[in-house]
Design an enzyme around this catalytic site. Structure first.
Site, short mmCIF file in Angstrom:
data_model
loop_
_atom_site.label_atom_id
_atom_site.label_comp_id
_atom_site.label_asym_id
_atom_site.label_seq_id
_atom_site.Cartn_x
_atom_site.Cartn_y
_atom_site.Cartn_z
N HIS A 511 67.78 -56.44 42.15
CA HIS A 511 67.13 -57.00 43.33
C HIS A 511 65.78 -56.35 43.60
O HIS A 511 64.97 -56.89 44.38
CB HIS A 511 68.04 -56.84 44.56
CG HIS A 511 67.99 -58.03 45.48
ND1 HIS A 511 66.82 -58.66 45.82
CD2 HIS A 511 68.98 -58.71 46.12
CE1 HIS A 511 67.07 -59.66 46.64
NE2 HIS A 511 68.38 -59.72 46.83
N ASP A 515 64.66 -61.69 43.05
CA ASP A 515 65.53 -62.08 44.16
C ASP A 515 66.38 -63.28 43.76
O ASP A 515 66.28 -63.79 42.64
CB ASP A 515 64.71 -62.37 45.43
CG ASP A 515 63.63 -63.42 45.21
OD1 ASP A 515 63.79 -64.25 44.29
OD2 ASP A 515 62.63 -63.40 45.94
#
Length: 538
Positions: A511, A515
């Protein structure tokens, strides 16, 4: 002049190498370019090349032993040359530092110990033994002897509750029990004094005084030592272990509830052997059954044996290979440092199955579904470069080229050979290269150029019958694709049921780099290529 040969760093993840085989021996004349040994790294067995002309004077690592990267493994020089200084000089700085650190910590502790002469004292301390591998202290569950009692070696003087069981404490000194150091329910650290046995009337207080002097560090000496010395803190760590509360201890009332008097060890042993305690006559105090009573009991003399199963516990310790050590280290670093999330998508493989049949009719190599996934993945990465990136702490490196790492299971673990510029190669080229690299990986013939530089990894367990799984990111990559098997299932369209083939893909994303939206967009592109394979060739 003699020169050292050090363990080279043969891969980006290598920390040490194992000498698989020496091809030269001490006394051999060797030249620059000679292969003198075979070295097993975390990824392959490779040849060790010599770069010095001379005689092999010294071999420091035997075949089968490991040496750290940059460690001395051999010395080359003129015949009869004295090379001893070379063995001492590289490591001279380390022992000096360690020695200085030790002398600043240990001497204060030695100085704290008063000069108490214990030689003339006719008494011995009974200390808390370490009764399990994790034990830090023992709690006195029950004293079976009291101060003033005459005890012999082999007598059970107390029952001790450890972190795993309640066990009998055996005495190893003949004499009188002069001192008891803990009440029932109190804890004593491992190696702490729990009792003193000796001749009647012996003054045993110097033994306790000497113990207290060793346990209590002198404030002035502590301040003079190095900051946070571990050797000074050791006694404090033992003191910090709080005794268990009385509520958790086996009290006298609870023990007396048993209709048959027996020590905990005797009960456990009887249960293990399948004996009924009612069959056994105790020889201990007040008819109490002891461990020796269980061991001496002969079932054939009376009583009925309980039915029980007897087995043999066994195990085998297998030393970790260099590959397994590296896999554990690298994946642990990735798993516990990268904030991972997972995206799963179903792919309809009906057209891919048809396309594979057609390709295998005309192409010179047999195309696998994994080849098709690698090709489709490489094309999707060109559209979504963020998925083809590295996390590098102070920056994100977006790779413009596409090098696909192909996870291959081998006997010792997992290797990831690399198909370079996969997006620019035909599916036939990918198939031929994948087969070649897979074979080299399983025969441990991979070279550094074969496994370095991957920008994205594909892990496929579909051929093992796995429908879906998640993979751990191969650092410094930001994503990895887990490929499940193709499964025939029932689909529904316009209210009608039909047979179809589904494959599940799971993308693991870091992350910090990618995303959810970026990962989903990549999977959408991959889905388009696999569900309509013709697009891969346009």
């Amino acid at each position: 002049m003699a020169e050292v040969i050090r363990m080279p760093k043969m891969s980006d993840t290598m920390l040490e190498g194992v000498i698989a085989n020496w091809l030269k021996k001490v006394g051999d004349v060797i030249k620059s370019g000679d292969i003198i040994a075979e070295v097993e790294t975390d990824k392959a067995t490779m040849e060790l090349e010599n770069y010095e002309d001379g005689t092999l004077l010294y071999i420091g690592i035997k075949a089968g032993e490991a040496a750290p990267v940059d460690g001395i493994i051999a010395i080359v020089g003129a015949p009869g040359e004295d090379y001893s200084a070379l063995l001492l000089s590289p490591s001279a700085a380390i022992p000096v530092v360690e020695k200085e650190q030790v002398t600043t910590i240990i001497p204060p502790i030695v100085a704290q110990t008063p000069a108490i002469d214990l030689n003339g004292i006719k008494a011995k301390a009974v200390r808390m033994p370490k009764m399990s591998d994790t034990m830090l202290e023992g709690v006195i569950a029950k004293w079976l002897k009291k101060e003033g009692d005459i005890v012999k070696s082999g007598d059970i003087i107390a029952e001790v509750e450890t972190d795993k069981a309640t066990m009998e404490l055996e005495n190893y000194e003949d004499g009188t029990l002069l001192y008891i150091g803990a009440k029932e329910g109190e804890g004593i650290a491992v190696d702490g004094i729990i009792a003193i046995v000796g001749e009647p009337g012996t003054d045993y207080k110097p033994i306790l005084a000497a113990e207290s002097a060793v346990s209590a560090p002198a404030p002035a000496l502590v301040q003079a030592s190095a900051p946070a010395p571990t050797a000074v803190k050791a006694p404090e760590t033992l003191k910090a272990v709080e005794p268990k509360t009385p509520e958790t201890q086996p009290t006298k009332e609870r023990i007396s509830e048993d209709s048959i008097k027996a020590s905990p060890l005797a009960r456990a042993l009887a249960k293990e052997k399948g004996y009924n305690l009612a069959w056994i006559k105790g020889t201990g105090e007040d008819g109490r059954i002891t461990k020796s009573d269980i061991e001496d009991y002969n079932p054939s003399s009376g009583g009925a044996m309980s039915t029980f199963i007897s087995g043999v516990e066994s195990f085998e310790d297998i030393p970790n290979s260099q590959m397994r050590k590296t896999i554990a280290r690298r994946l642990s670093e990735s798993k516990f440092s990268a904030p991972e999330f997972y995206l799963t998508m179903e792919i309809n493989m009906d057209r891919a199955i048809e396309a594979r049949v057609s390709m295998n009719e005309v192409l010179p190599v047999k195309i696998s579904f994994n080849d098709m996934v690698i090709k489709a993945t490489s094309l999707a990465l060109t559209k979504h470069p963020k998925i083809n990136s590295y996390w590098m702490e102070d920056r994100i490196r977006v790779n413009k080229h596409v090098h696909i790492g192909m996870a291959v299971a081998v006997e010792d673990g997992l290797l990831v050979p690399v198909i370079r510029f996969a997006n620019e190669k035909s599916i036939a080229q990918i198939s031929a290269e994948a087969k070649e690299l897979g074979g080299k990986a399983k025969s441990k013939q991979l070279q550094p150029k074969d496994w370095e530089g991957n920008t994205f990894t594909v892990s496929n367990l579909g051929m093992f019958g796995i429908d879906q799984f998640t993979s751990i990111i191969n650092s410094p990559e930001s994503c990895i694709l887990a490929v499940g098997g193709i499964k025939e299932t029932v689909g529904v369209k316009n209210g009608q049921f039909y047979a179809t083939n589904i494959m599940k893909l799971t993308l693991t994303c870091d992350h910090r780099v990618a995303d959810g939206a970026a990962g989903a967009a990549f999977l959408q592109s991959l889905k388009q290529y696999l569900e309509d394979p013709l697009k891969m060739f346009l």
